[in-house]
Design a protein around this motif. Sequence first.
Motif, PDB file in Angstrom:
ATOM      1  N   GLU A 126      -4.232  -3.384  -0.202  1.00  0.00           N
ATOM      2  CA  GLU A 126      -4.330  -2.638   1.062  1.00  0.00           C
ATOM      3  C   GLU A 126      -4.051  -1.154   0.828  1.00  0.00           C
ATOM      4  O   GLU A 126      -4.732  -0.298   1.406  1.00  0.00           O
ATOM      5  CB  GLU A 126      -3.340  -3.182   2.100  1.00  0.00           C
ATOM      6  CG  GLU A 126      -3.799  -4.433   2.780  1.00  0.00           C
ATOM      7  CD  GLU A 126      -5.120  -4.263   3.507  1.00  0.00           C
ATOM      8  OE1 GLU A 126      -5.269  -3.333   4.337  1.00  0.00           O
ATOM      9  OE2 GLU A 126      -6.031  -5.062   3.242  1.00  0.00           O
ATOM     10  N   TYR A 163      -0.935  -8.459   8.331  1.00  0.00           N
ATOM     11  CA  TYR A 163      -2.011  -9.050   9.119  1.00  0.00           C
ATOM     12  C   TYR A 163      -2.871  -9.935   8.205  1.00  0.00           C
ATOM     13  O   TYR A 163      -3.170 -11.079   8.533  1.00  0.00           O
ATOM     14  CB  TYR A 163      -2.842  -7.949   9.778  1.00  0.00           C
ATOM     15  CG  TYR A 163      -4.069  -8.473  10.484  1.00  0.00           C
ATOM     16  CD1 TYR A 163      -3.959  -9.134  11.704  1.00  0.00           C
ATOM     17  CD2 TYR A 163      -5.328  -8.320   9.916  1.00  0.00           C
ATOM     18  CE1 TYR A 163      -5.082  -9.624  12.354  1.00  0.00           C
ATOM     19  CE2 TYR A 163      -6.455  -8.808  10.555  1.00  0.00           C
ATOM     20  CZ  TYR A 163      -6.333  -9.462  11.764  1.00  0.00           C
ATOM     21  OH  TYR A 163      -7.446  -9.957  12.388  1.00  0.00           O
ATOM     22  N   GLU A 201      -1.082  -3.709   8.041  1.00  0.00           N
ATOM     23  CA  GLU A 201      -2.402  -4.257   7.703  1.00  0.00           C
ATOM     24  C   GLU A 201      -2.258  -5.376   6.670  1.00  0.00           C
ATOM     25  O   GLU A 201      -2.939  -6.395   6.747  1.00  0.00           O
ATOM     26  CB  GLU A 201      -3.327  -3.164   7.161  1.00  0.00           C
ATOM     27  CG  GLU A 201      -3.913  -2.275   8.216  1.00  0.00           C
ATOM     28  CD  GLU A 201      -4.839  -3.014   9.166  1.00  0.00           C
ATOM     29  OE1 GLU A 201      -5.651  -3.847   8.718  1.00  0.00           O
ATOM     30  OE2 GLU A 201      -4.745  -2.753  10.377  1.00  0.00           O
TER      31      GLU A 201
END
Length: 183
Positions: free
Chosen positions: A83, A55, A52
């Motif tokens: 995150e 990303y 994540e």
Amino acid sequence: MLLLNTKDLIDKCKSGDRKAQQMLYQRLNAPMMGVCIRYMKSVEDAEDVLLEGFYKVFINLKGFNYENENAFFGWVKRIMVNEALMKLRKNKDIQILAINEDLDKEIDVSPLSEMQTADLLKLIRSIPVGYRTVFNLYEVEGYSHQEISEKLGVSVGTSKSQLFKAKKLLKDMLNSKDQEYGS
């Protein structure tokens, strides 16, 4: 693709070059996994956070202005920490306890510096997630209690309390390990 410096690699990533993105991921994968694993209880959760995080790195890379490698590394690291905190909040894993200790006492955790990195990581990962999160943010990442309180949505006093309790627990765990081995 030749071995590129970080700035050139970022420029290629910004233009959508998939091979450059893969190279950047490979270059940063191990150190960023180390960041993620400090916050998460399982390797699987850390891998989720890592993916994540990357990303978000690639999505936001166009807006990043490269100054130097350290600034870039810090930017990516902040994304990974954020995150991890988001995943902990989402899963309601952060359980912050109320203040009840006198926080002005300093806990000596100097034996931690003598431990092997893997053993230290294992020990830190074994403490409750609220303690571990504040310990990592304060001791490892260098955030102030004010910054931690803003990131976690708790009071500065609660941040201090969590750090105090984390250090006390780590010290107690180290002392019990010493007694187990007769040192």
